[in-house]
Motif scaffolding. Structure first.
Motif, mmCIF file in Angstrom:
data_model
loop_
_atom_site.group_PDB
_atom_site.id
_atom_site.type_symbol
_atom_site.label_atom_id
_atom_site.label_comp_id
_atom_site.label_asym_id
_atom_site.label_seq_id
_atom_site.Cartn_x
_atom_site.Cartn_y
_atom_site.Cartn_z
ATOM 1 N N SER A 1 -88.787 -8.206 -2.536
ATOM 2 C CA SER A 1 -88.536 -8.968 -3.759
ATOM 3 C C SER A 1 -89.600 -8.689 -4.808
ATOM 4 C CB SER A 1 -88.502 -10.465 -3.457
ATOM 5 O OG SER A 1 -87.498 -10.768 -2.523
ATOM 6 N N GLY A 2 -90.862 -8.698 -4.373
ATOM 7 C CA GLY A 2 -91.952 -8.442 -5.298
ATOM 8 C C GLY A 2 -91.841 -7.062 -5.933
ATOM 9 N N PHE A 3 -91.516 -6.068 -5.119
ATOM 10 C CA PHE A 3 -91.388 -4.708 -5.628
ATOM 11 C C PHE A 3 -90.191 -4.595 -6.564
ATOM 12 C CE2 PHE A 3 -93.248 -0.646 -5.328
ATOM 13 C CZ PHE A 3 -92.248 0.315 -5.428
ATOM 14 N N PHE A 4 -89.086 -5.225 -6.199
ATOM 15 C CA PHE A 4 -87.874 -5.213 -7.024
ATOM 16 C C PHE A 4 -88.138 -5.849 -8.386
ATOM 17 C CE2 PHE A 4 -84.095 -7.523 -8.507
ATOM 18 C CZ PHE A 4 -83.112 -6.541 -8.482
ATOM 19 N N LEU A 5 -88.696 -7.051 -8.400
ATOM 20 C CA LEU A 5 -88.916 -7.781 -9.644
ATOM 21 C C LEU A 5 -89.959 -7.097 -10.526
ATOM 22 C CD1 LEU A 5 -88.867 -11.399 -8.185
ATOM 23 C CD2 LEU A 5 -87.084 -10.325 -9.578
ATOM 24 N N THR A 6 -91.000 -6.543 -9.904
ATOM 25 C CA THR A 6 -92.027 -5.835 -10.672
ATOM 26 C C THR A 6 -91.438 -4.633 -11.384
ATOM 27 O OG1 THR A 6 -93.787 -6.530 -9.164
ATOM 28 C CG2 THR A 6 -94.222 -4.604 -10.525
ATOM 29 N N ASN A 7 -90.601 -3.868 -10.693
ATOM 30 C CA ASN A 7 -89.985 -2.697 -11.308
ATOM 31 C C ASN A 7 -89.030 -3.073 -12.430
ATOM 32 O OD1 ASN A 7 -90.397 0.194 -9.904
ATOM 33 N ND2 ASN A 7 -90.727 -1.411 -8.396
ATOM 34 N N VAL A 8 -88.282 -4.169 -12.257
ATOM 35 C CA VAL A 8 -87.366 -4.622 -13.307
ATOM 36 C C VAL A 8 -88.142 -4.999 -14.566
ATOM 37 C CG1 VAL A 8 -85.758 -6.438 -13.990
ATOM 38 C CG2 VAL A 8 -85.535 -5.375 -11.755
ATOM 39 N N LEU A 9 -89.192 -5.789 -14.410
ATOM 40 C CA LEU A 9 -89.967 -6.228 -15.567
ATOM 41 C C LEU A 9 -90.682 -5.059 -16.242
ATOM 42 C CD1 LEU A 9 -91.444 -9.562 -14.177
ATOM 43 C CD2 LEU A 9 -89.737 -9.311 -15.984
ATOM 44 N N LEU A 10 -91.239 -4.154 -15.453
ATOM 45 C CA LEU A 10 -91.898 -2.982 -16.030
ATOM 46 C C LEU A 10 -90.906 -2.124 -16.799
ATOM 47 C CD1 LEU A 10 -94.352 -1.778 -13.229
ATOM 48 C CD2 LEU A 10 -94.954 -2.544 -15.523
ATOM 49 N N ALA A 11 -89.714 -1.948 -16.235
ATOM 50 C CA ALA A 11 -88.690 -1.136 -16.901
ATOM 51 C C ALA A 11 -88.312 -1.730 -18.249
ATOM 52 C CB ALA A 11 -87.456 -1.006 -16.008
ATOM 53 N N GLU A 12 -88.251 -3.055 -18.328
ATOM 54 C CA GLU A 12 -87.905 -3.708 -19.588
ATOM 55 C C GLU A 12 -88.968 -3.451 -20.659
ATOM 56 O OE1 GLU A 12 -85.270 -5.303 -20.570
ATOM 57 O OE2 GLU A 12 -84.189 -5.269 -18.672
ATOM 58 N N PHE A 13 -90.237 -3.503 -20.280
ATOM 59 C CA PHE A 13 -91.295 -3.394 -21.276
ATOM 60 C C PHE A 13 -91.635 -1.951 -21.631
ATOM 61 C CE2 PHE A 13 -92.070 -7.849 -20.168
ATOM 62 C CZ PHE A 13 -92.262 -8.382 -21.437
ATOM 63 N N VAL A 14 -91.637 -1.042 -20.653
ATOM 64 C CA VAL A 14 -91.955 0.353 -20.989
ATOM 65 C C VAL A 14 -90.764 1.057 -21.611
ATOM 66 C CG1 VAL A 14 -93.631 0.457 -19.108
ATOM 67 C CG2 VAL A 14 -91.328 1.378 -18.740
ATOM 68 N N GLY A 15 -89.563 0.439 -21.502
ATOM 69 C CA GLY A 15 -88.354 1.051 -22.045
ATOM 70 C C GLY A 15 -88.364 1.195 -23.550
ATOM 71 N N VAL A 16 -89.312 0.557 -24.234
ATOM 72 C CA VAL A 16 -89.393 0.669 -25.689
ATOM 73 C C VAL A 16 -89.818 2.083 -26.105
ATOM 74 C CG1 VAL A 16 -91.808 -0.050 -25.893
ATOM 75 C CG2 VAL A 16 -90.213 -0.523 -27.755
ATOM 76 N N LYS A 17 -90.445 2.826 -25.189
ATOM 77 C CA LYS A 17 -90.875 4.195 -25.508
ATOM 78 C C LYS A 17 -89.741 5.175 -25.244
ATOM 79 C CE LYS A 17 -94.280 7.800 -24.607
ATOM 80 N NZ LYS A 17 -95.571 8.164 -23.997
ATOM 81 N N ILE A 18 -89.494 6.060 -26.204
ATOM 82 C CA ILE A 18 -88.514 7.124 -26.046
ATOM 83 C C ILE A 18 -89.276 8.431 -25.833
ATOM 84 C CG2 ILE A 18 -86.547 8.316 -27.062
ATOM 85 C CD1 ILE A 18 -86.061 5.355 -26.557
ATOM 86 N N PHE A 19 -88.953 9.162 -24.771
ATOM 87 C CA PHE A 19 -89.655 10.418 -24.510
ATOM 88 C C PHE A 19 -88.676 11.583 -24.475
ATOM 89 C CE2 PHE A 19 -88.274 9.271 -20.279
ATOM 90 C CZ PHE A 19 -88.080 10.476 -19.620
ATOM 91 N N ALA A 20 -89.191 12.769 -24.755
ATOM 92 C CA ALA A 20 -88.404 13.999 -24.719
ATOM 93 C C ALA A 20 -88.593 14.647 -23.353
ATOM 94 C CB ALA A 20 -88.844 14.949 -25.828
ATOM 95 N N LEU A 21 -87.491 14.864 -22.638
ATOM 96 C CA LEU A 21 -87.576 15.345 -21.263
ATOM 97 C C LEU A 21 -88.128 16.768 -21.169
ATOM 98 C CD1 LEU A 21 -86.965 14.882 -18.256
ATOM 99 C CD2 LEU A 21 -84.675 15.796 -18.666
ATOM 100 N N GLU A 22 -87.595 17.678 -21.974
ATOM 101 C CA GLU A 22 -87.980 19.080 -21.836
ATOM 102 C C GLU A 22 -89.474 19.319 -22.092
ATOM 103 O OE1 GLU A 22 -85.474 17.790 -23.635
ATOM 104 O OE2 GLU A 22 -83.967 19.305 -24.112
ATOM 105 N N PRO A 23 -90.048 18.831 -23.211
ATOM 106 C CA PRO A 23 -91.495 19.011 -23.394
ATOM 107 C C PRO A 23 -92.324 18.341 -22.295
ATOM 108 C CG PRO A 23 -90.459 18.434 -25.471
ATOM 109 C CD PRO A 23 -89.419 18.235 -24.395
#
Length: 255
Positions: free
Chosen positions: A15-37
């Motif tokens: 549960s801890g690992f699941f919830l931590t990943n969900v919350l991190l994904a929400e906050f770091v998702g604001v960054k857009i990155f270019a895959l190829e570079p």
């Protein structure tokens, strides 16, 4: 952790690992990155639905495949009830986290703090803080709705396949359930956030970016199959064969 048996300890860890990943994904998702570079290769210059460019993703795509692997692992040992509980809890925690992020943005910054990072290329730290943590309301609701909907679909498909295959084909039910749920997630979040949201994306742009994101998530989901089996083996060893089998039977009967 005296007083907890191994089932309970395992649920707390997952549960801890699941919830931590969900919350991190929400906050770091604001960054857009270019895959190829990022990979050090030349841009693919994809052309899809009339749109061309490099492959751009939100940083959250690093974490969402892990979330869906954790979903399937918890589903395997604790059944639909366990995953549904964590999914609803995750939604509550996401909204709770963004509430306090907005409250933190509203706090009047200290005068010296605003420009303390100007030598590192951040002339206004308050503006940077607000831009990173103050995601648009449409984006937040799009993400929450897409997450919850995709989770409920993933849970249902996983258990229906399991009812037909029994203990066999863990990789099959995990991959199929993830591919279907990720399809929903990839398009719903973009539709709510950017099509019906204030940016009013054209449907062709929505289809293009949603398709690219879905293909990426699908490839990662397939690549994660060995990881799924490794986690499964580690849990079986931790619980002991008899306990692990009993938990999986209980999860299947509960579903």
């Amino acid at each position: 952790m005296t007083g907890f048996n191994r089932r309970q300890k395992l649920f707390l860890i997952l549960s801890g690992f699941f919830l931590t990943n969900v919350l991190l994904a929400e906050f770091v998702g604001v960054k857009i990155f270019a895959l190829e570079p990022t990979l050090g290769i030349s841009p693919f210059n994809w052309n899809l639905f009339g749109h061309q460019g490099s492959l751009n993703f939100t940083a959250g795509v690093m974490l969402w495949p892990i979330v869906f692997v954790m979903t399937d692992i918890i589903n395997e040992y604790y059944g639909k009830r366990g995953v549904r509980f964590l999914s609803w809890l995750a939604v509550v925690l996401i909204l709770y986290a963004f509430l306090f992020a907005y409250l933190a943005i509203a706090l009047v910054p200290a005068d010296w703090w605003v420009g303390v990072m100007k030598d590192q290329g951040v002339p206004d730290q308050q503006a940077a803080f607000a831009a990173i943590f103050g995601q648009a309301t449409w984006t937040i609701w799009g993400s929450v709705v897409a997450f919850l909907l995709s989770q409920l679909i993933d849970i249902t498909i996983f258990q229906r396949i399991r009812q037909r295959t029994g203990e066999r084909w863990l990789g099959l039910r995990a991959t199929v359930s993830t591919l279907v749920s990720q399809f929903i997630d990839s398009f719903v979040v973009l539709y709510i956030a950017f099509v019906i949201g204030p940016q009013k994306w054209a449907l062709s742009l929505w289809l293009a970016i949603g398709s690219v994101n879905y293909v990426y998530k699908g490839v990662v989901a397939i690549l994660m199959i060995p990881v799924l089996y490794l986690i499964h083996m580690a849990i079986d060893r931790y619980l002991g064969h008899a306990e692990a089998e009993a938990m999986k039977r209980d999860a299947l009967q509960e579903s």
